[in-house]
Motif scaffolding. Structure first.
Motif, PDB file in Angstrom:
ATOM      1  N   VAL A  57       2.680   1.731  -3.218  1.00 46.90           N
ATOM      2  CA  VAL A  57       1.879   2.337  -4.287  1.00 46.90           C
ATOM      3  C   VAL A  57       1.619   3.705  -4.172  1.00 46.90           C
ATOM      4  O   VAL A  57       1.354   4.590  -5.014  1.00 46.90           O
ATOM      5  CB  VAL A  57       0.581   1.629  -4.665  1.00 46.90           C
ATOM      6  N   GLY A  88       0.263  -1.169  -9.626  1.00 41.92           N
ATOM      7  CA  GLY A  88      -0.083  -1.693  -8.171  1.00 41.92           C
ATOM      8  C   GLY A  88      -0.395  -3.276  -8.454  1.00 41.92           C
ATOM      9  O   GLY A  88       0.118  -4.046  -7.980  1.00 41.92           O
ATOM     10  N   GLY A 131      -1.004   3.853 -12.341  1.00 47.48           N
ATOM     11  CA  GLY A 131      -0.989   3.431 -10.919  1.00 47.48           C
ATOM     12  C   GLY A 131      -1.379   2.267 -10.730  1.00 47.48           C
ATOM     13  O   GLY A 131      -1.042   1.401  -9.827  1.00 47.48           O
ATOM     14  N   CYS A 132      -2.583   1.922 -11.005  1.00 50.53           N
ATOM     15  CA  CYS A 132      -3.445   0.902 -10.838  1.00 50.53           C
ATOM     16  C   CYS A 132      -2.768  -0.485 -11.592  1.00 50.53           C
ATOM     17  O   CYS A 132      -2.457  -1.563 -11.020  1.00 50.53           O
ATOM     18  CB  CYS A 132      -4.977   0.939 -11.315  1.00 50.53           C
ATOM     19  N   GLN A 143       0.616  -1.148   0.027  1.00 49.39           N
ATOM     20  CA  GLN A 143       0.023   0.059   0.075  1.00 49.39           C
ATOM     21  C   GLN A 143       0.888   1.393   0.023  1.00 49.39           C
ATOM     22  O   GLN A 143       0.560   2.187  -0.724  1.00 49.39           O
ATOM     23  CB  GLN A 143      -0.762  -0.062   1.221  1.00 49.39           C
ATOM     24  N   THR A 145       2.338   6.726  -6.894  1.00 49.15           N
ATOM     25  CA  THR A 145       1.223   7.474  -7.212  1.00 49.15           C
ATOM     26  C   THR A 145       1.879   8.993  -6.883  1.00 49.15           C
ATOM     27  O   THR A 145       1.561   9.867  -7.787  1.00 49.15           O
ATOM     28  CB  THR A 145      -0.013   7.411  -6.809  1.00 49.15           C
TER      29      THR A 145
END
Length: 235
Positions: free
Chosen positions: A195, A227, A223-224, A192, A199
């Motif tokens: 990421v 991730g 970013g997704c 978490q 971001t």
């Protein structure tokens, strides 16, 4: 937050975000009034357009006599991230009618989306129309009311930045991010934080190399993607 998906629960859990809506909504009203718009025009923008950043863009473009087609395109680009958010939420409301889904999508905001994602940590991955619709309506009515207040204060407050109103929405999202990090136990904390860091870097670079109306959606997609790759490759 708790595991209840009732109207009462939605009111209690949405109220803290009201201060963010009030701050940025008042700022919009002040700026709209300073740009030459009347109170009823400002309120109608909030009721019909209902998109914070897009409304600031619309006011500046209208004041500059920009063609309507350009304003519509700019508004679409600024708000295109809502397509991603709606797609993410859609699976939780598959059993609801099309009309209810359209209502949820129409009134969806960044804040109600973030609240919904946090709520999933307490409800075993479930959301209800009642809870989400209540959260959306609180946001909608607060935003319109704040815009009206800002318009009425327009002649008194010359620059909303002097009151720190421009930082209200940033502070609110920082709080929502913190809540998401401390409540979501489905992912490793290290992933978490990694990421989040990626971001932040992508956002900084995006603000340098991309038009401002594309930064959010481009950073979200990249970013997704990163991730998901990091999760499957290293965690």
């Amino acid at each position: 937050m708790d595991d209840s998906l009732t109207t009462r629960s939605a009111i209690k859990e949405t109220l803290p975000t009201v201060f963010g809506y009030l701050g940025i909504g008042i700022a919009f009203g002040v700026i709209g009034r300073a740009s030459g718009f009347s109170t009823w025009q400002i309120v109608l923008m909030s009721l019909i357009i209902y998109a914070g950043s897009s409304q600031f863009t619309t006011v500046s473009l209208l004041a500059a006599a920009t063609p309507v087609s350009s304003i519509i395109l700019a508004t679409f680009l600024v708000n295109s991230r809502m397509i991603l958010m709606s797609t993410t939420l859609a699976p939780y409301f598959k059993r609801e009618s099309t009309a209810k889904n359209l209502l949820l999508g129409t009134l969806l905001t960044d804040e109600s989306f973030a609240l919904g994602m946090n709520k999933l940590n307490y409800t075993e991955g479930k959301l209800s129309f009642t809870w989400f619709n209540t959260a959306n309506w609180i946001a909608y009515l607060t935003w319109a009311g704040a815009s009206a207040i800002g318009s009425l204060l327009g002649g008194i407050v010359g620059d909303p930045k002097q009151l720190g109103l421009d930082f209200a929405i940033v502070a609110m999202f920082m709080g929502l991010l913190y809540l998401q990090l401390i409540t979501d136990r489905s992912l490793p904390r290290s992933l978490q934080l990694l990421v989040v860091g990626i971001t932040l870097i992508l956002t900084y670079l995006g603000m340098i190399f991309l038009p401002s109306n594309l930064v959010i959606i481009v950073v979200t997609l990249i970013g997704c993607g990163l991730g998901v790759w990091l999760k499957h490759a290293f965690f």
